[in-house]
Design a protein around this motif. Structure first.
Motif, PDB file in Angstrom:
ATOM      1  N   ALA A 118      43.573   7.842  21.255  1.00  0.00           N
ATOM      2  CA  ALA A 118      45.000   7.804  21.587  1.00  0.00           C
ATOM      3  C   ALA A 118      45.603   9.181  21.847  1.00  0.00           C
ATOM      4  O   ALA A 118      46.551   9.315  22.629  1.00  0.00           O
ATOM      5  N   GLY A 119      45.039  10.226  21.206  1.00  0.00           N
ATOM      6  CA  GLY A 119      45.606  11.568  21.354  1.00  0.00           C
ATOM      7  C   GLY A 119      45.635  12.063  22.786  1.00  0.00           C
ATOM      8  O   GLY A 119      46.519  12.837  23.159  1.00  0.00           O
ATOM      9  N   ILE A 120      44.695  11.618  23.622  1.00  0.00           N
ATOM     10  CA  ILE A 120      44.687  12.132  25.003  1.00  0.00           C
ATOM     11  C   ILE A 120      45.896  11.612  25.785  1.00  0.00           C
ATOM     12  O   ILE A 120      46.306  12.208  26.776  1.00  0.00           O
ATOM     13  N   SER A 121      46.488  10.515  25.320  1.00  0.00           N
ATOM     14  CA  SER A 121      47.625   9.945  26.056  1.00  0.00           C
ATOM     15  C   SER A 121      48.991  10.335  25.480  1.00  0.00           C
ATOM     16  O   SER A 121      50.016   9.941  26.029  1.00  0.00           O
ATOM     17  N   CYS A 179      53.960   5.026  32.440  1.00  0.00           N
ATOM     18  CA  CYS A 179      53.427   6.342  32.081  1.00  0.00           C
ATOM     19  C   CYS A 179      52.430   6.833  33.134  1.00  0.00           C
ATOM     20  O   CYS A 179      51.750   6.034  33.774  1.00  0.00           O
ATOM     21  N   ARG A 180      52.359   8.137  33.262  1.00  0.00           N
ATOM     22  CA  ARG A 180      51.457   8.743  34.235  1.00  0.00           C
ATOM     23  C   ARG A 180      50.351   9.521  33.515  1.00  0.00           C
ATOM     24  O   ARG A 180      50.589  10.041  32.417  1.00  0.00           O
ATOM     25  N   PRO A 181      49.179   9.634  34.121  1.00  0.00           N
ATOM     26  CA  PRO A 181      48.124  10.446  33.505  1.00  0.00           C
ATOM     27  C   PRO A 181      48.610  11.892  33.364  1.00  0.00           C
ATOM     28  O   PRO A 181      49.448  12.346  34.145  1.00  0.00           O
ATOM     29  N   ARG A 221      44.597   2.376  30.254  1.00  0.00           N
ATOM     30  CA  ARG A 221      44.005   2.547  31.581  1.00  0.00           C
ATOM     31  C   ARG A 221      44.458   3.807  32.325  1.00  0.00           C
ATOM     32  O   ARG A 221      44.348   3.888  33.556  1.00  0.00           O
ATOM     33  N   LEU A 222      44.941   4.806  31.596  1.00  0.00           N
ATOM     34  CA  LEU A 222      45.372   6.032  32.280  1.00  0.00           C
ATOM     35  C   LEU A 222      44.180   6.821  32.849  1.00  0.00           C
ATOM     36  O   LEU A 222      44.343   7.558  33.816  1.00  0.00           O
TER      37      LEU A 222
END
Ligand code: OAD
Length: 250
Positions: A24-27, A78-80, A110-111
């Motif tokens: 989750a941290g990457i998002s 949300c955007r990558p 799914r980012l």
């Protein structure tokens, strides 16, 4: 720049087999809360036993489906961030060189795919494909929020989100592929995960045991930080682009 980045970067540009596990941290830098953040995390505000188990869905399908549908709609906006983009670029560069690259994620947003990553192994499913609990029919939802909760299948059954809940098995084929990549890789990146949820966290241990070099990217220490080669304390949206620049010079 973290002093560990120049030391890890050459492995990124030379390892023949790279596996990456994200959590989750990457998002977070895309605006999506983690699970275990003490103040803003999902599990700080909601009891996972009331939302993320098959029993919860059976006893209150309206509450559970509404919560997941709301998350689906929030994630759709949300955007990558530069962390997702760096991993998509890493895949493109390694595969262009004929090297192996496997991206494994615990995230359901799914980012990674939106950023351009392909063949992503989704260990915990995703928020978009909903499944009928009676007939098993799956439909990918791309539209706005549902108008009734729980959403209904043509057969009359309740439809549930295609995520893996506590107490459920991980998808067998996906987990086997993830485990194989963790055992085969020369370099393993563990990014934005608290490393406390198994079996996903066990992939990091499998990579360590099999002799891979491991890079961890996380602003906080995890239970596995002491066992990895490089524990880089920082945000993935900042560290990953720096690592890419150091490794590939662009
Ligand atoms: P967690 O919420 O457990 O952990 C998120 C991690 O991200 C923490 O270690 C944070 O320190 C770190 N973090 C926060 N911001 C970051 C940033 N900008 N860059 C890098 N790292 C950052 O999330 P997961 O490890 O993904 O499972 O949790 C694993 C599973 O537990 C989830 O897939 C979910 C949950 O319950 C299910 O729902 C089945």
């Amino acid at each position: 720049m973290d002093e560990l980045i120049p030391s890890a970067a050459p492995f990124l540009s030379s390892a023949q087999r790279i596996a990456v596990l994200t959590g989750a941290g990457i998002s977070t830098e895309s605006g999506i809360p983690t699970f275990r953040d003490a103040l803003k995390g999902h599990w700080a505000n909601f009891d996972p036993q009331k939302l993320a188990t098959p029993q919860a869905f059976a006893s209150d399908p309206e509450l559970v489906s509404r919560w997941y549908d709301q998350r689906r709609c929030e994630c759709a906006l949300c955007r990558p961030n530069p962390g997702h983009e760096a991993l998509a670029q890493l895949q493109e560069m390694t595969e262009a060189d004929g090297r192996e690259f496997t991206l494994i994620t615990q995230n359901v947003d799914r980012l990674h795919q939106t950023a351009g990553s392909t063949e992503v192994i989704e260990l915990h499913g995703n928020l978009w494909v909903w499944r009928c609990v009676s007939c098993g029919k799956e439909i990918e939802e791309k539209g706005p929020a549902f108008t009734q909760y729980p959403p209904k299948c043509d057969c009359g059954g309740n439809r549930r989100p295609g995520v893996v809940w506590f107490g459920e098995a991980l998808p067998r084929v996906e987990f086997a592929a993830a485990e194989r990549a963790a055992r085969r890789c020369e370099l393993f990146l563990s990014i934005g995960t608290s490393s406390v949820v198994y079996p996903a966290a066990g992939l990091i241990e499998s990579a360590i045991t099999a002799g891979a070099k491991v890079v961890e990217i996380n602003p906080e220490a995890t239970p596995l930080s002491d066992q990895v080669e490089w524990s880089i304390r920082g945000k993935s949206g900042e560290v990953l682009p720096q690592l890419m620049k150091e490794a590939f010079g662009n």
